[in-house]
Design an enzyme around this catalytic site. Sequence first.
Site, PDB file in Angstrom:
ATOM      1  NE  ARG A   1      21.493  -9.928   1.698  1.00 60.89           N
ATOM      2  CZ  ARG A   1      22.466  -9.559   0.886  1.00 60.89           C
ATOM      3  NH1 ARG A   1      22.888  -8.303   0.910  1.00 60.89           N
ATOM      4  NH2 ARG A   1      23.022 -10.405   0.058  1.00 60.89           N
TER       5      ARG A   1
ATOM      6  NE  ARG B   1      -2.651  -0.942   3.508  1.00 58.83           N
ATOM      7  CZ  ARG B   1      -2.501  -2.098   4.144  1.00 58.83           C
ATOM      8  NH1 ARG B   1      -2.812  -3.215   3.536  1.00 58.83           N
ATOM      9  NH2 ARG B   1      -2.043  -2.138   5.377  1.00 58.83           N
TER      10      ARG B   1
END
Length: 129
Positions: free
Chosen positions: A101, A28
């Site tokens: 990461r 969204r």
Amino acid sequence: MYHYTAIVTCLAIAFYFFTSATVARARRTFGVKLPAISGHPDFERIFRVQMNTLEWMPIFLPSLWLFAIYISDAIAAVLGVIWIIGRIVYFIGYRQAVEKRGPGFGIQALVCIVLWCGALGAAGWKVIH
């Protein structure tokens, strides 16, 4: 019984559910419509966290349970919590930048190696003896 391992399993599943919900929110936020899995780089990194977590679950969960069965429920649970912490560190780092990461990935991968080797070693020991 393996109560501690069961609780950690539920926590790992809850973390995976959290990553799934985060992807839905990111869709969204960044306007990435289904079924697309690419678009905004921030979305793609969040999506990869979810998918990488999913990719590691079939390695982590059986290793966790076999370790608990053959070695120790409590030690398996502690290692499982460290795996979840590693996944959280991975999540936080990867959201910021791909290069960040590594530490979280290393933590969770090392835990999986310990769980798998421990389970395999203990099962092999039982077979031999």
